[in-house]
Motif scaffolding. Structure first.
Motif, mmCIF file in Angstrom:
data_model
loop_
_atom_site.group_PDB
_atom_site.id
_atom_site.type_symbol
_atom_site.label_atom_id
_atom_site.label_comp_id
_atom_site.label_asym_id
_atom_site.label_seq_id
_atom_site.Cartn_x
_atom_site.Cartn_y
_atom_site.Cartn_z
ATOM 1 N N ASP A 36 35.524 -28.469 16.087
ATOM 2 C CA ASP A 36 34.864 -27.728 16.932
ATOM 3 C C ASP A 36 33.356 -28.215 17.281
ATOM 4 O O ASP A 36 32.788 -28.008 18.403
ATOM 5 C CB ASP A 36 34.616 -26.201 16.633
ATOM 6 C CG ASP A 36 36.007 -25.334 16.872
ATOM 7 O OD1 ASP A 36 36.929 -26.118 17.294
ATOM 8 O OD2 ASP A 36 36.031 -24.198 16.036
ATOM 9 N N SER A 37 32.747 -28.827 16.216
ATOM 10 C CA SER A 37 31.397 -29.212 16.455
ATOM 11 C C SER A 37 31.162 -30.938 16.866
ATOM 12 O O SER A 37 30.188 -31.553 16.857
ATOM 13 C CB SER A 37 30.495 -29.194 15.196
ATOM 14 O OG SER A 37 30.631 -27.969 14.661
ATOM 15 N N GLU A 59 44.578 -29.209 14.740
ATOM 16 C CA GLU A 59 44.816 -27.916 15.529
ATOM 17 C C GLU A 59 43.793 -27.677 16.356
ATOM 18 O O GLU A 59 44.121 -26.811 17.363
ATOM 19 C CB GLU A 59 45.288 -26.710 14.542
ATOM 20 C CG GLU A 59 46.611 -27.113 14.028
ATOM 21 C CD GLU A 59 47.042 -26.080 12.858
ATOM 22 O OE1 GLU A 59 46.195 -25.120 12.580
ATOM 23 O OE2 GLU A 59 48.168 -26.179 12.478
ATOM 24 N N ARG A 60 42.502 -28.135 16.181
ATOM 25 C CA ARG A 60 41.540 -27.686 17.175
ATOM 26 C C ARG A 60 41.318 -29.037 18.167
ATOM 27 O O ARG A 60 40.257 -29.102 18.816
ATOM 28 C CB ARG A 60 40.060 -27.519 16.438
ATOM 29 C CG ARG A 60 40.301 -26.095 15.676
ATOM 30 C CD ARG A 60 40.410 -25.238 16.556
ATOM 31 N NE ARG A 60 40.182 -23.640 15.898
ATOM 32 C CZ ARG A 60 39.371 -23.140 15.775
ATOM 33 N NH1 ARG A 60 38.155 -23.017 15.900
ATOM 34 N NH2 ARG A 60 39.408 -21.849 14.942
ATOM 35 N N GLY A 61 42.122 -29.934 18.252
ATOM 36 C CA GLY A 61 42.006 -31.230 19.117
ATOM 37 C C GLY A 61 41.146 -32.334 18.560
ATOM 38 O O GLY A 61 40.778 -33.142 19.231
ATOM 39 N N ARG A 78 51.000 -35.150 8.141
ATOM 40 C CA ARG A 78 51.148 -35.280 9.408
ATOM 41 C C ARG A 78 50.145 -34.948 10.361
ATOM 42 O O ARG A 78 50.391 -35.076 11.543
ATOM 43 C CB ARG A 78 52.559 -34.445 9.649
ATOM 44 C CG ARG A 78 52.222 -33.139 9.620
ATOM 45 C CD ARG A 78 53.644 -32.361 9.857
ATOM 46 N NE ARG A 78 53.340 -30.776 10.087
ATOM 47 C CZ ARG A 78 53.841 -29.876 9.376
ATOM 48 N NH1 ARG A 78 54.431 -30.190 8.309
ATOM 49 N NH2 ARG A 78 53.553 -28.521 9.484
ATOM 50 N N TYR A 79 48.949 -34.633 9.793
ATOM 51 C CA TYR A 79 48.204 -34.272 10.841
ATOM 52 C C TYR A 79 47.092 -35.338 11.311
ATOM 53 O O TYR A 79 46.028 -35.124 11.912
ATOM 54 C CB TYR A 79 47.288 -32.899 10.387
ATOM 55 C CG TYR A 79 48.200 -31.766 10.117
ATOM 56 C CD1 TYR A 79 48.824 -31.178 11.057
ATOM 57 C CD2 TYR A 79 48.618 -31.489 8.693
ATOM 58 C CE1 TYR A 79 49.542 -30.241 10.882
ATOM 59 C CE2 TYR A 79 49.308 -30.715 8.663
ATOM 60 C CZ TYR A 79 49.997 -29.851 9.533
ATOM 61 O OH TYR A 79 50.847 -28.587 9.265
ATOM 62 N N LEU A 80 47.265 -36.754 10.722
ATOM 63 C CA LEU A 80 46.443 -37.484 10.836
ATOM 64 C C LEU A 80 46.415 -38.344 12.337
ATOM 65 O O LEU A 80 47.651 -38.527 12.943
ATOM 66 C CB LEU A 80 46.596 -38.757 10.017
ATOM 67 C CG LEU A 80 46.746 -38.288 8.538
ATOM 68 C CD1 LEU A 80 46.981 -39.461 7.654
ATOM 69 C CD2 LEU A 80 45.204 -37.832 8.092
ATOM 70 N N THR A 81 45.468 -38.606 12.877
ATOM 71 C CA THR A 81 45.277 -39.458 14.264
ATOM 72 C C THR A 81 45.464 -40.919 14.021
ATOM 73 O O THR A 81 45.953 -41.554 14.752
ATOM 74 C CB THR A 81 43.720 -39.014 15.013
ATOM 75 O OG1 THR A 81 43.780 -37.619 15.097
ATOM 76 C CG2 THR A 81 44.111 -39.671 16.408
ATOM 77 N N GLU A 82 44.689 -41.303 12.816
ATOM 78 C CA GLU A 82 44.723 -42.700 12.544
ATOM 79 C C GLU A 82 45.237 -42.792 10.930
ATOM 80 O O GLU A 82 44.268 -42.098 10.319
ATOM 81 C CB GLU A 82 43.389 -43.149 12.965
ATOM 82 C CG GLU A 82 43.438 -44.671 12.855
ATOM 83 C CD GLU A 82 41.939 -45.344 13.087
ATOM 84 O OE1 GLU A 82 41.692 -46.474 12.946
ATOM 85 O OE2 GLU A 82 41.181 -44.594 13.779
ATOM 86 N N LYS A 83 45.813 -43.782 10.680
ATOM 87 C CA LYS A 83 45.771 -44.186 9.207
ATOM 88 C C LYS A 83 45.137 -45.406 8.890
ATOM 89 O O LYS A 83 45.720 -46.305 9.641
ATOM 90 C CB LYS A 83 47.349 -44.192 8.731
ATOM 91 C CG LYS A 83 48.008 -42.886 8.798
ATOM 92 C CD LYS A 83 49.571 -42.992 8.746
ATOM 93 C CE LYS A 83 50.233 -41.794 9.297
ATOM 94 N NZ LYS A 83 51.594 -41.871 9.460
#
Length: 183
Positions: A36-37, A59-61, A78-83
């Motif tokens: 959020d920040s 979940e907050r984008g 499973r919540y990673l954008t980049e590994k």
């Protein structure tokens, strides 16, 4: 946002907690608040606190980086954008630390202690320019007090740390103290 403008905060904590545990709930909230920040969240990429923080941010984008290790057999969360895979433990530690403007540590085990110790030592020796290292939770003050009692840890050393009771406090500290940090 380019990667040079990206504001990364690394979260340290145990892999053994699960949904329903207090540190899982705290980590989930930390991830939400950081996203959020406008911060990018970085974790070790696996279960427990790492998963909860990643999930909260995802979940907050928010953007979520997981620094994984090729030697581990478990799957990243499973919540990673980049590994970002690492070949060995020291490389993984360096990658968790080097691009971050701040750190928040939740309850964990010896891996968490190792991570905190390395960041803290880098701050003490000025290998890292000043930035926040926040210890979140009521477990940390007695641990740090025991280190001071039994090891060569001075009051000046402890002043490099920040303590927070709630995720909200931890994120406020990171926001305030990381404002001028350039990586």
């Amino acid at each position: 946002m380019s990667q040079t403008e990206e504001r990364i905060v690394t979260i340290f904590g145990g892999s053994k907690c699960r949904a329903g545990d207090p540190e899982y709930a705290q980590a989930l909230r930390v991830g939400e608040l950081l996203a959020d920040s406008g911060f990018t969240v970085c974790t070790g990429g696996y279960a427990g606190v790492m998963e909860a923080t990643s999930r909260g941010a995802h979940e907050r984008g928010g953007r979520v980086i997981g620094i994984t290790m090729n030697q581990f057999k478990s799957e990243p969360n499973r919540y990673l954008t980049e590994k970002i895979p690492s070949e060995h433990f020291y490389e993984r530690l360096q990658r968790l630390i080097i691009r971050s403007v701040g750190y928040i540590a939740l309850r964990g085990g010896m891996g968490t202690v190792t991570e905190i110790s390395l960041v803290w030592n880098k701050l003490q020796t000025r290998v890292l320019e000043p930035r926040p290292l926040v210890l979140l939770g009521d477990c940390w003050p007695p641990v740090v007090k025991a280190w001071q009692t039994n090891l060569a840890v001075s009051d000046n050393d402890v002043q490099l740390l920040d303590f927070a009771v709630t995720p909200e406090q931890a994120v406020v500290i990171v926001k305030e103290k990381s404002a001028g940090v350039v990586v």
